[in-house]
Design a protein around this motif. Structure first.
Motif, PDB file in Angstrom:
ATOM      1  N   GLY A  23      -0.938   3.231   4.042  1.00  0.00           N
ATOM      2  CA  GLY A  23      -0.489   2.281   3.339  1.00  0.00           C
ATOM      3  C   GLY A  23      -0.361   3.595   1.975  1.00  0.00           C
ATOM      4  O   GLY A  23      -1.469   3.595   1.299  1.00  0.00           O
ATOM      5  N   MET A  24       0.564   3.170   1.203  1.00  0.00           N
ATOM      6  CA  MET A  24       0.339   3.753  -0.198  1.00  0.00           C
ATOM      7  C   MET A  24       0.825   3.079  -1.429  1.00  0.00           C
ATOM      8  O   MET A  24       1.376   1.863  -1.454  1.00  0.00           O
ATOM      9  CB  MET A  24       1.894   5.045  -0.519  1.00  0.00           C
ATOM     10  CG  MET A  24       1.671   5.469  -1.849  1.00  0.00           C
ATOM     11  SD  MET A  24       3.408   6.986  -2.458  1.00  0.00           S
ATOM     12  CE  MET A  24       4.881   5.265  -1.814  1.00  0.00           C
ATOM     13  N   LEU A  25      -0.221   2.555  -2.188  1.00  0.00           N
ATOM     14  CA  LEU A  25      -0.113   1.811  -3.727  1.00  0.00           C
ATOM     15  C   LEU A  25       0.026   2.967  -5.270  1.00  0.00           C
ATOM     16  O   LEU A  25      -0.744   4.138  -4.887  1.00  0.00           O
ATOM     17  CB  LEU A  25      -1.476   1.568  -3.595  1.00  0.00           C
ATOM     18  CG  LEU A  25      -1.996   0.709  -2.615  1.00  0.00           C
ATOM     19  CD1 LEU A  25      -3.123   0.210  -3.134  1.00  0.00           C
ATOM     20  CD2 LEU A  25      -0.977  -0.466  -1.922  1.00  0.00           C
ATOM     21  N   LEU A  54      -1.646   6.377  -4.214  1.00  0.00           N
ATOM     22  CA  LEU A  54      -3.390   6.767  -3.644  1.00  0.00           C
ATOM     23  C   LEU A  54      -2.677   6.492  -2.309  1.00  0.00           C
ATOM     24  O   LEU A  54      -1.837   4.941  -1.975  1.00  0.00           O
ATOM     25  CB  LEU A  54      -4.657   6.287  -3.572  1.00  0.00           C
ATOM     26  CG  LEU A  54      -5.196   6.768  -5.285  1.00  0.00           C
ATOM     27  CD1 LEU A  54      -6.520   5.909  -5.302  1.00  0.00           C
ATOM     28  CD2 LEU A  54      -5.282   8.179  -4.808  1.00  0.00           C
ATOM     29  N   TYR A  55      -3.438   6.500  -0.791  1.00  0.00           N
ATOM     30  CA  TYR A  55      -2.598   6.237   0.160  1.00  0.00           C
ATOM     31  C   TYR A  55      -4.739   6.187   0.755  1.00  0.00           C
ATOM     32  O   TYR A  55      -5.471   6.430   0.632  1.00  0.00           O
ATOM     33  CB  TYR A  55      -2.663   7.727   0.933  1.00  0.00           C
ATOM     34  CG  TYR A  55      -1.222   8.489   0.141  1.00  0.00           C
ATOM     35  CD1 TYR A  55      -0.031   7.827   0.894  1.00  0.00           C
ATOM     36  CD2 TYR A  55      -0.916   9.367  -0.417  1.00  0.00           C
ATOM     37  CE1 TYR A  55       1.464   8.208   0.933  1.00  0.00           C
ATOM     38  CE2 TYR A  55      -0.680   9.835  -1.069  1.00  0.00           C
ATOM     39  CZ  TYR A  55       1.317   9.725  -0.737  1.00  0.00           C
ATOM     40  OH  TYR A  55       2.095  10.123  -0.974  1.00  0.00           O
ATOM     41  N   TYR A  56      -3.632   4.832   1.588  1.00  0.00           N
ATOM     42  CA  TYR A  56      -5.232   3.819   2.332  1.00  0.00           C
ATOM     43  C   TYR A  56      -5.034   3.401   3.881  1.00  0.00           C
ATOM     44  O   TYR A  56      -3.352   3.328   4.331  1.00  0.00           O
ATOM     45  CB  TYR A  56      -5.617   3.018   1.538  1.00  0.00           C
ATOM     46  CG  TYR A  56      -6.124   2.781   0.116  1.00  0.00           C
ATOM     47  CD1 TYR A  56      -7.141   2.866  -0.624  1.00  0.00           C
ATOM     48  CD2 TYR A  56      -4.769   2.569  -0.420  1.00  0.00           C
ATOM     49  CE1 TYR A  56      -6.980   2.856  -1.586  1.00  0.00           C
ATOM     50  CE2 TYR A  56      -5.023   2.678  -2.258  1.00  0.00           C
ATOM     51  CZ  TYR A  56      -6.475   2.752  -2.355  1.00  0.00           C
ATOM     52  OH  TYR A  56      -6.752   3.177  -3.778  1.00  0.00           O
ATOM     53  N   CYS A  66       4.082  -5.356  12.320  1.00  0.00           N
ATOM     54  CA  CYS A  66       4.808  -5.654  11.957  1.00  0.00           C
ATOM     55  C   CYS A  66       4.710  -6.862  11.180  1.00  0.00           C
ATOM     56  O   CYS A  66       5.159  -7.232  10.245  1.00  0.00           O
ATOM     57  CB  CYS A  66       5.957  -5.644  13.013  1.00  0.00           C
ATOM     58  SG  CYS A  66       5.353  -7.573  14.182  1.00  0.00           S
ATOM     59  N   ASP A  67       3.503  -7.521  11.898  1.00  0.00           N
ATOM     60  CA  ASP A  67       3.499  -8.959  10.094  1.00  0.00           C
ATOM     61  C   ASP A  67       1.886  -9.170   9.993  1.00  0.00           C
ATOM     62  O   ASP A  67       1.730 -10.349   9.617  1.00  0.00           O
ATOM     63  CB  ASP A  67       3.590 -10.337  11.612  1.00  0.00           C
ATOM     64  CG  ASP A  67       5.047 -11.003  12.031  1.00  0.00           C
ATOM     65  OD1 ASP A  67       6.439  -9.872  11.267  1.00  0.00           O
ATOM     66  OD2 ASP A  67       5.255 -10.637  13.490  1.00  0.00           O
ATOM     67  N   HIS A  68       1.256  -7.874   9.649  1.00  0.00           N
ATOM     68  CA  HIS A  68      -0.258  -8.147   9.259  1.00  0.00           C
ATOM     69  C   HIS A  68       0.380  -7.297   8.102  1.00  0.00           C
ATOM     70  O   HIS A  68       0.579  -7.092   7.495  1.00  0.00           O
ATOM     71  CB  HIS A  68      -0.631  -8.009   9.979  1.00  0.00           C
ATOM     72  CG  HIS A  68      -2.035  -8.104  10.065  1.00  0.00           C
ATOM     73  ND1 HIS A  68      -3.288  -7.454   9.215  1.00  0.00           N
ATOM     74  CD2 HIS A  68      -2.876  -8.800  10.975  1.00  0.00           C
ATOM     75  CE1 HIS A  68      -3.957  -8.326   9.073  1.00  0.00           C
ATOM     76  NE2 HIS A  68      -4.843  -8.906   9.550  1.00  0.00           N
ATOM     77  N   PRO A  69      -0.037  -8.446   7.134  1.00  0.00           N
ATOM     78  CA  PRO A  69      -0.181  -7.568   5.262  1.00  0.00           C
ATOM     79  C   PRO A  69      -0.891  -6.483   5.428  1.00  0.00           C
ATOM     80  O   PRO A  69      -1.935  -6.099   6.042  1.00  0.00           O
ATOM     81  CB  PRO A  69      -0.810  -8.901   4.857  1.00  0.00           C
ATOM     82  CG  PRO A  69      -1.612  -9.540   5.286  1.00  0.00           C
ATOM     83  CD  PRO A  69      -1.020 -10.146   6.985  1.00  0.00           C
ATOM     84  N   PHE A  70      -0.836  -5.576   4.337  1.00  0.00           N
ATOM     85  CA  PHE A  70      -1.630  -4.534   4.434  1.00  0.00           C
ATOM     86  C   PHE A  70      -2.115  -4.256   3.103  1.00  0.00           C
ATOM     87  O   PHE A  70      -2.013  -4.845   2.288  1.00  0.00           O
ATOM     88  CB  PHE A  70      -0.604  -3.394   4.323  1.00  0.00           C
ATOM     89  CG  PHE A  70      -1.321  -2.172   3.457  1.00  0.00           C
ATOM     90  CD1 PHE A  70      -1.669  -0.971   4.906  1.00  0.00           C
ATOM     91  CD2 PHE A  70      -1.740  -1.550   2.850  1.00  0.00           C
ATOM     92  CE1 PHE A  70      -2.129  -0.138   4.696  1.00  0.00           C
ATOM     93  CE2 PHE A  70      -2.620  -0.588   1.991  1.00  0.00           C
ATOM     94  CZ  PHE A  70      -3.091   0.274   3.729  1.00  0.00           C
ATOM     95  N   TRP A  71      -3.671  -4.319   3.755  1.00  0.00           N
ATOM     96  CA  TRP A  71      -4.490  -4.294   2.437  1.00  0.00           C
ATOM     97  C   TRP A  71      -5.238  -3.121   2.516  1.00  0.00           C
ATOM     98  O   TRP A  71      -6.014  -2.112   4.187  1.00  0.00           O
ATOM     99  CB  TRP A  71      -5.692  -5.730   2.579  1.00  0.00           C
ATOM    100  CG  TRP A  71      -6.568  -5.680   3.894  1.00  0.00           C
ATOM    101  CD1 TRP A  71      -7.884  -5.565   3.966  1.00  0.00           C
ATOM    102  CD2 TRP A  71      -6.453  -5.765   4.945  1.00  0.00           C
ATOM    103  NE1 TRP A  71      -8.330  -4.724   4.886  1.00  0.00           N
ATOM    104  CE2 TRP A  71      -7.687  -5.921   5.708  1.00  0.00           C
ATOM    105  CE3 TRP A  71      -5.358  -6.743   5.324  1.00  0.00           C
ATOM    106  CZ2 TRP A  71      -7.605  -6.160   6.704  1.00  0.00           C
ATOM    107  CZ3 TRP A  71      -5.475  -7.091   6.964  1.00  0.00           C
ATOM    108  CH2 TRP A  71      -6.433  -6.937   7.902  1.00  0.00           C
ATOM    109  N   PRO A  72      -5.919  -1.745   1.959  1.00  0.00           N
ATOM    110  CA  PRO A  72      -6.832  -1.014   1.776  1.00  0.00           C
ATOM    111  C   PRO A  72      -8.031  -1.482   2.311  1.00  0.00           C
ATOM    112  O   PRO A  72      -8.495  -2.388   2.300  1.00  0.00           O
ATOM    113  CB  PRO A  72      -6.936  -0.359   0.217  1.00  0.00           C
ATOM    114  CG  PRO A  72      -5.900  -0.852   0.085  1.00  0.00           C
ATOM    115  CD  PRO A  72      -5.307  -2.287   0.524  1.00  0.00           C
TER     116      PRO A  72
END
Length: 98
Positions: A23-25, A54-56, A66-72
């Protein structure tokens, strides 16, 4: 801004498909946590790349992405290539990036 920029799959124990996402934040996640908790060191500042991002890496054992939230789940990386290298270094088999 938060977005998933890369998704891949590797086989845990050679049989269980396991998702890896990058993911990118547009903020330093761990700096924001420290700021919210009041645990920053004096003079500590966010460590963003020149684009302010930043990328995590996130590993999702045995779950579809597909249905899972992204968290670092890792430190922040300045480039996508660094995040991909970190993801690949932490699993025992190859990742098939989509």
């Amino acid at each position: 801004m938060k977005s998933v920029v890369a998704t891949g799959v590797w086989l845990y124990d050679g049989t269980v498909p396991t998702t890896v996402r990058i993911g990118m934040l547009d903020y330093d996640y761990w700096y924001a946590i420290g700021e919210a908790d009041g645990t920053l060191q004096p003079g500590e500042a966010p460590d963003l790349n020149e684009d302010g991002r930043l990328y995590y890496v996130q590993h999702l054992p045995g779950q579809p992405a597909c249905d899972h939230p992204f968290w670092p789940a890792t430190e922040g990386f300045h480039t996508l290539a660094e995040a991909v290298a970190s993801a690949e270094a932490t699993v025992p088999g190859p990742i098939s990036w989509q």
